[in-house]
Design a protein around this motif. Structure first.
Motif, PDB file in Angstrom:
ATOM      1  N   THR A   1       0.821  -1.214   0.000  1.00 54.13           N
ATOM      2  CA  THR A   1       0.000   0.000   0.000  1.00 54.13           C
ATOM      3  C   THR A   1       0.852   1.260   0.000  1.00 54.13           C
ATOM      4  O   THR A   1       2.047   1.215   0.301  1.00 54.13           O
ATOM      5  N   GLU A   2       0.202   2.374  -0.324  1.00 53.00           N
ATOM      6  CA  GLU A   2       0.842   3.697  -0.276  1.00 53.00           C
ATOM      7  C   GLU A   2       0.734   4.216   1.157  1.00 53.00           C
ATOM      8  O   GLU A   2      -0.124   5.028   1.481  1.00 53.00           O
ATOM      9  N   ARG A   3       1.604   3.724   2.026  1.00 54.62           N
ATOM     10  CA  ARG A   3       1.574   4.077   3.446  1.00 54.62           C
ATOM     11  C   ARG A   3       2.995   4.221   3.957  1.00 54.62           C
ATOM     12  O   ARG A   3       3.903   3.524   3.505  1.00 54.62           O
ATOM     13  N   PHE A   4       3.182   5.143   4.921  1.00 55.95           N
ATOM     14  CA  PHE A   4       4.456   5.209   5.617  1.00 55.95           C
ATOM     15  C   PHE A   4       4.221   5.518   7.084  1.00 55.95           C
ATOM     16  O   PHE A   4       3.214   6.105   7.460  1.00 55.95           O
ATOM     17  N   ASP A   5       5.148   5.071   7.907  1.00 58.43           N
ATOM     18  CA  ASP A   5       5.157   5.382   9.334  1.00 58.43           C
ATOM     19  C   ASP A   5       6.505   5.999   9.662  1.00 58.43           C
ATOM     20  O   ASP A   5       7.533   5.594   9.118  1.00 58.43           O
ATOM     21  N   LEU A   6       6.499   6.967  10.576  1.00 59.44           N
ATOM     22  CA  LEU A   6       7.731   7.566  11.074  1.00 59.44           C
ATOM     23  C   LEU A   6       8.048   6.941  12.424  1.00 59.44           C
ATOM     24  O   LEU A   6       7.213   6.962  13.336  1.00 59.44           O
ATOM     25  N   PHE A   7       9.238   6.366  12.538  1.00 58.51           N
ATOM     26  CA  PHE A   7       9.699   5.776  13.788  1.00 58.51           C
ATOM     27  C   PHE A   7      10.879   6.562  14.321  1.00 58.51           C
ATOM     28  O   PHE A   7      11.784   6.923  13.576  1.00 58.51           O
ATOM     29  N   ILE A   8      10.848   6.821  15.624  1.00 56.01           N
ATOM     30  CA  ILE A   8      11.959   7.470  16.318  1.00 56.01           C
ATOM     31  C   ILE A   8      12.163   6.715  17.626  1.00 56.01           C
ATOM     32  O   ILE A   8      11.201   6.510  18.374  1.00 56.01           O
ATOM     33  N   CYS A   9      13.395   6.292  17.886  1.00 57.48           N
ATOM     34  CA  CYS A   9      13.732   5.555  19.110  1.00 57.48           C
ATOM     35  C   CYS A   9      12.874   4.303  19.281  1.00 57.48           C
ATOM     36  O   CYS A   9      12.436   3.982  20.384  1.00 57.48           O
ATOM     37  N   GLY A  10      12.582   3.615  18.186  1.00 60.04           N
ATOM     38  CA  GLY A  10      11.829   2.377  18.252  1.00 60.04           C
ATOM     39  C   GLY A  10      10.336   2.538  18.460  1.00 60.04           C
ATOM     40  O   GLY A  10       9.642   1.560  18.696  1.00 60.04           O
ATOM     41  N   ARG A  11       9.837   3.765  18.362  1.00 62.77           N
ATOM     42  CA  ARG A  11       8.412   4.017  18.575  1.00 62.77           C
ATOM     43  C   ARG A  11       7.798   4.694  17.359  1.00 62.77           C
ATOM     44  O   ARG A  11       8.411   5.562  16.746  1.00 62.77           O
ATOM     45  N   GLU A  12       6.572   4.328  17.057  1.00 56.97           N
ATOM     46  CA  GLU A  12       5.862   4.964  15.954  1.00 56.97           C
ATOM     47  C   GLU A  12       5.415   6.351  16.395  1.00 56.97           C
ATOM     48  O   GLU A  12       4.696   6.505  17.380  1.00 56.97           O
ATOM     49  N   MET A  13       5.864   7.367  15.665  1.00 52.43           N
ATOM     50  CA  MET A  13       5.499   8.744  15.981  1.00 52.43           C
ATOM     51  C   MET A  13       4.364   9.257  15.098  1.00 52.43           C
ATOM     52  O   MET A  13       3.575  10.078  15.516  1.00 52.43           O
ATOM     53  N   ALA A  14       4.326   8.808  13.862  1.00 53.19           N
ATOM     54  CA  ALA A  14       3.301   9.277  12.930  1.00 53.19           C
ATOM     55  C   ALA A  14       3.080   8.219  11.862  1.00 53.19           C
ATOM     56  O   ALA A  14       3.963   7.418  11.585  1.00 53.19           O
ATOM     57  N   ASN A  15       1.886   8.222  11.302  1.00 55.05           N
ATOM     58  CA  ASN A  15       1.634   7.384  10.147  1.00 55.05           C
ATOM     59  C   ASN A  15       0.825   8.177   9.131  1.00 55.05           C
ATOM     60  O   ASN A  15       0.106   9.109   9.489  1.00 55.05           O
ATOM     61  N   ALA A  16       0.981   7.817   7.876  1.00 50.93           N
ATOM     62  CA  ALA A  16       0.290   8.521   6.798  1.00 50.93           C
ATOM     63  C   ALA A  16       0.057   7.555   5.648  1.00 50.93           C
ATOM     64  O   ALA A  16       0.815   6.606   5.463  1.00 50.93           O
ATOM     65  N   PHE A  17      -1.015   7.804   4.903  1.00 53.63           N
ATOM     66  CA  PHE A  17      -1.305   6.961   3.756  1.00 53.63           C
ATOM     67  C   PHE A  17      -2.265   7.647   2.804  1.00 53.63           C
ATOM     68  O   PHE A  17      -2.971   8.574   3.177  1.00 53.63           O
ATOM     69  N   SER A  18      -2.248   7.166   1.557  1.00 56.45           N
ATOM     70  CA  SER A  18      -3.235   7.593   0.569  1.00 56.45           C
ATOM     71  C   SER A  18      -4.508   6.805   0.841  1.00 56.45           C
ATOM     72  O   SER A  18      -4.464   5.590   1.027  1.00 56.45           O
TER      73      SER A  18
END
Length: 147
Positions: free
Chosen positions: A37-54
């Motif tokens: 899928t057209e999706r991404f997640d932002l990880f910092i220090c092993g934790r999900e900070m944000a997610n986004a997708f079409s």
């Protein structure tokens, strides 16, 4: 289990791209790679900070994906409830997956291309305070577990 192991190893800020359709029923499938899928997640220090997708705007495909997720969630809940010593540790398992029939009907009338991004202040507080659980960063005390 595979997802949790990978997340813990993502120490530096990193974008994780192209999630499988099975875990992203609201995201639009990639045209260039079936099954992703057209999706991404932002990880910092092993934790999900944000997610986004079409957004998936095809009403037939959306209904199929939501029904698959709904049925899988119900099957998992039935299996857990049949196990005598089962406990719920994962916050992601605490919500009910429902079919939003009004949303699906609205999609049938048509929806322009859209996207979604989620970046919660609670996740930023979690990072800045080095807390272990998102429950520690929730601003509303009534939502916290009473001790």
């Amino acid at each position: 289990v595979f997802e949790v192991v990978v997340e813990q190893k993502l120490r530096q800020p990193r974008f994780v791209l192209d999630y499988p359709i099975e875990i992203s029923p609201l995201a639009k499938p990639r045209l260039s790679n079936a099954g992703l899928t057209e999706r991404f997640d932002l990880f910092i220090c092993g934790r999900e900070m944000a997610n986004a997708f079409s957004e998936l705007t095809d009403p037939v495909d959306q209904r199929t994906q939501l029904e698959k997720q709904h049925n899988a969630k119900r099957a998992a809940a039935a299996t857990e409830s049949s196990e005598p010593n089962a406990t719920k540790d994962d916050d992601d398992d605490s919500y009910e997956v429902t079919l939003d029939k009004d949303f699906l009907t609205a999609l049938e009338y048509g929806m322009p291309p859209a996207s979604r991004m989620g970046l919660g202040i609670d996740r930023l507080v979690l990072l800045l305070t080095n807390s272990e659980s998102i429950k520690d960063a929730i601003a509303f005390p009534v939502l916290k577990v009473q001790q």
